[in-house]
Design an enzyme around this catalytic site. Sequence first.
Site, PDB file in Angstrom:
ATOM      1  N   GLU A  34      -4.943   9.233   0.635  1.00 44.87           N
ATOM      2  CA  GLU A  34      -4.029   8.492  -0.020  1.00 44.87           C
ATOM      3  C   GLU A  34      -4.333   7.410  -1.216  1.00 44.87           C
ATOM      4  OE1 GLU A  34      -2.119   5.231   1.578  1.00 44.87           O
ATOM      5  OE2 GLU A  34      -2.839   5.236   3.544  1.00 44.87           O
ATOM      6  N   LYS A 167      -1.096   0.203  12.123  1.00 51.56           N
ATOM      7  CA  LYS A 167      -1.580  -0.919  11.704  1.00 51.56           C
ATOM      8  C   LYS A 167      -1.247  -1.997  12.792  1.00 51.56           C
ATOM      9  CE  LYS A 167       0.029  -0.591   7.606  1.00 51.56           C
ATOM     10  NZ  LYS A 167      -0.182   0.841   7.005  1.00 51.56           N
TER      11      LYS A 167
HETATM   12  N1  PSU Z   1      -3.400   1.746   6.081  1.00 51.83           N
HETATM   13  C1  PSU Z   1      -4.238   1.090   5.341  1.00 51.83           C
HETATM   14  N2  PSU Z   1      -3.568   0.434   4.421  1.00 51.83           N
HETATM   15  C2  PSU Z   1      -2.597   0.594   3.656  1.00 51.83           C
HETATM   16  C3  PSU Z   1      -1.595   1.509   4.483  1.00 51.83           C
HETATM   17  C4  PSU Z   1      -2.195   2.059   5.522  1.00 51.83           C
HETATM   18  O1  PSU Z   1      -5.401   0.795   5.903  1.00 51.83           O
HETATM   19  O2  PSU Z   1      -2.269   0.215   2.791  1.00 51.83           O
HETATM   20  C5  PSU Z   1      -0.277   1.963   3.560  1.00 51.83           C
HETATM   21  C6  PSU Z   1      -0.131   3.394   3.779  1.00 51.83           C
HETATM   22  O3  PSU Z   1       0.266   3.895   2.553  1.00 51.83           O
HETATM   23  C7  PSU Z   1       0.974   3.648   4.677  1.00 51.83           C
HETATM   24  C8  PSU Z   1       1.812   2.419   4.106  1.00 51.83           C
HETATM   25  O4  PSU Z   1       1.750   4.710   4.280  1.00 51.83           O
HETATM   26  O5  PSU Z   1       0.874   1.354   4.091  1.00 51.83           O
HETATM   27  C9  PSU Z   1       2.973   2.001   5.224  1.00 51.83           C
HETATM   28  O6  PSU Z   1       3.994   1.238   4.425  1.00 51.83           O
HETATM   29  P1  PSU Z   1       5.459   1.010   5.061  1.00 51.83           P
HETATM   30  O7  PSU Z   1       5.043   0.268   6.257  1.00 51.83           O
HETATM   31  O8  PSU Z   1       6.021   0.284   4.131  1.00 51.83           O
HETATM   32  O9  PSU Z   1       5.992   2.409   5.203  1.00 51.83           O
END
Ligand code: PSU
Length: 310
Positions: A34, A167
């Site tokens: 990604e 996370k």
């Molecule tokens: N994992 C990481 N760093 C990131 C992300 C995931 O180690 O930056 C990103 C991914 O792109 C994931 C996003 O889809 O964070 C989630 O964002 P949100 O909580 O706004 O959906």
Amino acid sequence: MPHVSVPVSPPAPLVLSDEVAAALADGRAVVALESTILAHGLPAPQNRAAADDLEAAVRAHGAVPATVAVLDGVPRVGLTAAELDRVCDGDLVKLSVRDLGVAVGLGRDGATTVAATAALAHAAGVALFATGGLGGVHRGARETWDVSADLAALAGTGVFVVCSGVKSILDVPATLEVLETESVPVLGYGTDAFPGFYRRDSGHPVPWRIDSPAEAAAVWRAHRALGNAAGAVLAQPVPEADELDAGLHDRLLAEGMALLAERGIVGKDVTPALLEHFHSSSGGASLRTNLALVRANAELAAQVAVALAA
Ligand code: PSU
Ligand code: MN
């Protein structure tokens, strides 16, 4: 009433790099990566080095890397070095699935989240996907309704995501409940504990443990053969030597949550703001952890992709 024929939707206007297109045509292993993690999850200039590092990790295990992003309104699967430059220093917006049509329709640039990357990888015919931590149910979601679109995407998209759990800034048990409801299998790689991103153990068990890329490939094949249209999660803990200290982790998390409230940060800015707080306040420790876990996930995803292609 006369029958009105509705035109079938054209194939997604995807552009595959020559290398990715050739690998897919030959049935060789490909791993999607990604771009939001590069554009919004890691600071510059380390993000550019990470982009190369992740692609090299995939190649080292015999697969072809396919970093995904939208550039000038074109969804791309497999980027050139110059395109990776744009992702890493282009100030790109963060695109989830709902934003893809907007960015394409308006000819914009954007970095794809797990959800958007999964959608484009699946459309391109790429099954394996490596990232750091999935998005999920946020703490306080009962009031804020903040649930990452990553969960809905996994529920409806047949991709196999290798990650280090969700996370640790999230409500982990609530996220695991949603994955269960949506029939997304969660597999611990070499562990009985669901990993906690910066930490090896989130404090919650995984329903299934597997111990080799061959087992992972067998599970994925069977999952698809049985007609489950959902994705699956292969959760690998960060290498022991790179785990973030527990006390430091808990302090940064508490500070980060307070910061969000203080600054009124909501929506898609929440995750980047929390990650940024960790990186800027840990003296580089969280960055080292983050890089190490994504690299390990890229390596494992490549091994599973190779086992699947065999
Ligand atoms: N994992 C990481 N760093 C990131 C992300 C995931 O180690 O930056 C990103 C991914 O792109 C994931 C996003 O889809 O964070 C989630 O964002 P949100 O909580 O706004 O959906
Ligand atoms: Mn959100």
